[in-house]
Design a protein around this motif. Structure first.
Motif, mmCIF file in Angstrom:
data_model
loop_
_atom_site.group_PDB
_atom_site.id
_atom_site.type_symbol
_atom_site.label_atom_id
_atom_site.label_comp_id
_atom_site.label_asym_id
_atom_site.label_seq_id
_atom_site.Cartn_x
_atom_site.Cartn_y
_atom_site.Cartn_z
ATOM 1 N N CYS C 81 36.997 37.904 35.532
ATOM 2 C CA CYS C 81 38.293 37.984 34.859
ATOM 3 C C CYS C 81 39.283 37.039 35.526
ATOM 4 O O CYS C 81 39.503 37.119 36.726
ATOM 5 C CB CYS C 81 38.839 39.406 34.884
ATOM 6 N N GLN C 96 41.115 48.994 33.305
ATOM 7 C CA GLN C 96 41.503 47.834 32.510
ATOM 8 C C GLN C 96 43.014 47.901 32.323
ATOM 9 O O GLN C 96 43.550 48.927 31.926
ATOM 10 C CB GLN C 96 40.772 47.908 31.162
ATOM 11 N N CYS C 101 45.667 41.684 30.076
ATOM 12 C CA CYS C 101 44.512 40.957 29.534
ATOM 13 C C CYS C 101 44.948 39.846 28.581
ATOM 14 O O CYS C 101 45.794 40.043 27.726
ATOM 15 C CB CYS C 101 43.627 41.964 28.800
ATOM 16 N N CYS C 104 40.390 36.560 26.889
ATOM 17 C CA CYS C 104 39.451 35.435 26.954
ATOM 18 C C CYS C 104 38.024 35.893 26.673
ATOM 19 O O CYS C 104 37.159 35.085 26.401
ATOM 20 C CB CYS C 104 39.521 34.772 28.311
ATOM 21 N N ARG C 105 37.762 37.160 26.805
ATOM 22 C CA ARG C 105 36.455 37.766 26.506
ATOM 23 C C ARG C 105 35.346 37.325 27.447
ATOM 24 O O ARG C 105 34.167 37.453 27.141
ATOM 25 C CB ARG C 105 36.053 37.506 25.049
ATOM 26 N N CYS C 107 34.779 38.756 30.270
ATOM 27 C CA CYS C 107 34.180 39.975 30.790
ATOM 28 C C CYS C 107 33.165 40.548 29.809
ATOM 29 O O CYS C 107 32.140 41.099 30.203
ATOM 30 C CB CYS C 107 35.268 40.996 31.087
#
Ligand code: SF4
Ligand code: SF4
Lengths: 454, 78, 228
Positions: C81, C96, C101, C104-105, C107
């Protein structure tokens, strides 16, 4: 060096800057339309979220990341190739380097934007600066792409200073811009010396930076635990692929602009044949890496890896996989190793094949792994949406627009380097050649013998 | 345009590169400080920062070298 | 510091999916449109996973398995991350931070269990659902990643309550919704550092195994094989 006689000899290189015909504007308008459509798609995506794309679970990275890797790969055309050619004193590089460097600069800017397009929350991009975590390969990537962009722009700009000085001395349009950018270059020996020194330093610096950029992009995948990604050769594999697609893109762009601006006298068939040879070598290198990658996977036969492997070889992505093998291996190798086919049309076809093939390769690396997770989920599916295709079109047309815009401001072929080639290199190369030969003692001896012959 | 104006504009463009180098440095130092605060990946952050900062400073240095050596010659009698 | 863990007994589990539903309601997980669900965008923190194999590696007989986030002790997701939006808490929960966040995906791509889900878009929820939103859990906006948090809001409530009553957190005070709702008590939950805890005993059972343990992620959710 007197600028006066330069004007006449290399007038053809100045012409694109001062003369623009109507078809140029037509192309610009068409490309702008494509670009605006893509921009519209992006705005749509900003409003509706990434739901506008075709991504889903588990294929959570798709077109944007593929394009990102692909564009950054193309960017290796430039700086890396021109640096290597300069370093190895390949004389035929002279008309090539500038275009290669321009491609790098523009494509890097476009490719570098793709991860941001891919973000679910681009409005939170500043979190990267506030709370960035340097262990994440994404941050390495951000850093290395920025470094490469800076380095390649400087590396494009510094060798361009003498040409800008030429443009300034001609006067006419945009005189003040050229005056500012020329940095007071007058062509004195000391200035030349400083410039050469800077070019040498940059040349040496740019190579490791360029390699690191694509290695780090490979690490985005290689550092994960996913089958098909977690591989140690990904770094060099990606770098080779990047150089491969870079050369091919360079050949295409060079051929196109040679045709448009009538550079036939500068970019001769021999240049393309040399580039073709380079392409062939990299093609074989790429094949070697690909073979390595897949053979070890197959031999190891680990179930999770095999699912990805079979998905590529016989499953949903088989058409793409075999198309890639055709475009990246069969087509270029057959054309480029055959003397009869290795003419300009053949080289063009091979290059187009390679560019398509390398895009497919990025697709094949990224999507099958995501579509086949380790746990027995149903196999993922991915079909790109209009939004994604529109943005890819916009990226391509932005590249072309940038390149065309550049060609209207600066010469696409380095004028002073051509000039230098004409004036000094013939002598220098024959000296160099003699030095290699047996029976020659030292530099002064060689010089004397050259003089005696002349 | 006067020579003086041209020179100043040139200096400003050059300073962009330094601005970049300095902001990258500032950013990395900030990240190292943050990583130290949250006790998370300090060594990795430190090494990566050192590497990156060096690269940006050398690049800015080379560009400035070109700039100043081109301009210094100007003042000498031709 | 406790270290929370979970053991799911596949011998008791009847695949009734009560945990799946309870989780969805408890955590205000978005209900997506039918189209999206068909395109693989359905959101579940707890998911009934159909294991294709039967009686193979280490003798798994049940074909289904409830799968939430494994709360790995060596999580691959936090390593990658770029903004510290997901992190390992001292009590072992991989949390989380939704407002942090950037979507960006990365993870998601790196979780070997494919656990994390992304809010592709935000859809109108049925009125009944909106009425029964859990006030303790934030409703996530579009464009971010979320996953099972071991119902971390319950931990917060429980410890605040314990504090108000001037006592320590007792073992039964904090349990996630899936544990609470399971009709056959297949899921045990508790402190893995507490030597007397039931969950520790269960996780040391001869039938215990962790999913994809060989990757070195050290999952804190473990399973008990079905008996022969
Ligand atoms: S299961 Fe996946 S999301 Fe959960 S902690 Fe492990 S790596 Fe992270
Ligand atoms: S999607 Fe969010 S939590 Fe996941 S890696 Fe990116 S920023 Fe971190």
């Amino acid at each position: 060096m007197s600028y006066q006689n330069l004007r006449d000899e290399d007038e053809a290189l100045f012409r694109p800057i001062y003369e623009t015909d109507r078809s140029f504007y037509a192309v610009v308008i068409a490309l702008t339309a494509i670009f605006l459509f893509g921009l519209g798609c992006y705005i749509h995506q900003l409003i509706y979220g990434l739901g506008a794309t075709g991504m889903d679970e588990p294929v959570s990275w798709a077109f944007y990341i593929v394009d990102f890797v692909f564009f950054i790969g193309i960017s290796h055309a430039g700086t890396l190739i021109s640096a290597i050619l300069r370093l190895s004193k390949a004389e035929w590089r002279r008309p090539i380097t500038r275009m290669a460097e321009v491609i790098t600069g523009i494509v890097l800017a476009i490719g570098g934007l793709h991860p941001i397009i891919d973000l679910g929350r681009p409005d939170r991009i500043l979190h990267l600066f506030e709370r960035g975590r340097l262990q994440s390969p994404l941050l390495w990537d951000l850093t290395s792409v920025t470094a490469y962009f800076t380095a390649s722009t400087i590396y494009l700009y510094v060798p361009m200073i003498p040409d800008i000085a030429l443009l300034r001395d001609r006067g006419g349009k945009l005189k003040n811009l050229y005056r500012i950018l020329a940095w007071g270059y007058k062509g004195t020996p000391k200035q030349k010396h400083a410039l050469e020194r800077a070019i040498n330093i940059l040349m040496v610096m740019v190579i490791p930076i360029a390699i690191s950029v694509h290695t780090i992009i490979a690490w985005i995948f290689g550092m994960t635990l996913q089958p098909g990604w977690h591989s140690t050769i990904f770094g060099p594999y990606f770098v080779v692929g990047a150089i491969y697609s870079g050369i091919a893109a360079l050949v295409i762009v060079m051929l196109a602009f040679r045709k448009i601006y009538h550079f036939e006298d500068y970019l001769k068939e021999i240049h393309f044949q040399y580039l073709g040879t380079l392409l062939l070598v990299v093609a074989l290198l790429w094949t070697y890496f690909t073979f390595n990658e897949y053979l070890t996977t197959f031999y190891g036969h680990e179930p999770a890896e095999m699912r990805v492997f079979l998905y590529k070889f016989t499953g949903g992505y088989a058409p793409f996989f075999w198309a890639m093998v055709f475009c990246n291996f069969l087509l270029p190798v057959v054309i480029l190793s055959n003397k009869k086919l290795k003419k300009i049309p053949g080289i063009l076809i091979a290059s187009i094949g390679v560019v398509i093939g390398m895009w497919l390769e990025r697709l094949i690396i990224i999507i099958p792994t995501l579509a086949n997770p380790r746990l027995p989920y149903p196999t993922g599916m991915y079909i790109p949406s209009i939004t994604e295709i529109g943005i890819a079109g916009a990226a391509t047309s932005a590249f072309l627009l940038g390149f065309m815009g550049f060609s209207k401001l600066f010469p696409l072929i380095s004028i002073w380097e051509t000039k230098e080639g004409r004036e000094h290199s013939v002598h220098e190369v024959s000296m160099r050649l003699r030095e290699y030969l047996p029976g020659q003692l030292d530099k002064s001896g060689v010089e004397a013998s050259v003089k005696a012959e002349l | 345009m006067k020579d003086r104006t041209v020179y100043i504009i040139q200096l400003i463009t050059l300073s962009f590169n330094w601005l970049l180098a300095i902001s990258v440095t500032w950013w990395f130092v900030h990240l190292v400080v943050v990583s130290n605060q949250v006790k998370d990946t300090q060594t990795a952050s430190l090494w990566i920062s050192i590497l990156a900062i060096t690269v940006f400073w050398i690049l800015a240095g080379v560009l400035s070298y070109v700039f100043f050596s081109l301009h210094r010659r100007e003042k000498e009698p031709a | 510091m406790p270290k929370y863990g979970m053991v799911i007994d596949l011998d008791k589990c009847t695949s009734c999916q009560a945990c799946v539903t309870a989780c969805k309601v408890e955590n205000n997980v978005q209900i997506v449109s039918e189209d999206d669900a068909q395109n693989g965008r359905a959101m579940f923190w707890m998911k009934m996973l159909t294991m294709e194999f039967d009686g193979d590696y280490p003798n798994i007989r049940p074909k289904t398995l409830p799968r939430n986030c494994m709360q790995c002790d060596e999580p691959s997701c936090i390593k990658v991350c770029p903004v510290r939006a997901t992190y390992l808490r001292d009590d072992g929960i991989v949390a989380q931070i939704y407002p942090q966040c950037i979507g960006c995906r990365y993870c998601m791509a790196n979780c070997p269990y494919t656990v994390k889900v992304f809010n592709w878009d935000r859809q109108e929820q049925p009125a009944e659902v909106e009425r029964t939103y859990n006030p303790d859990v934030s409703v996530r906006p579009k464009g971010i990643v979320e996953k099972c948090t071991f119902c971390i809001h319950r931990l917060q409530t429980a410890s605040e309550k314990a504090k108000a009553e001037h006592r320590d957190l007792e073992p039964g005070d904090y349990v996630p919704a899936c544990v609470e709702v399971c009709p056959v008590d297949a899921i045990s939950f508790g402190d893995l550092d507490d030597r007397k805890s039931e969950v520790l005993k269960a996780s040391r059972d001869y039938r215990a195994f962790g999913l994809l343990e060989e990757l070195g992620t050290v999952p804190k959710v473990r399973y008990l094989n079905a008996k022969e």
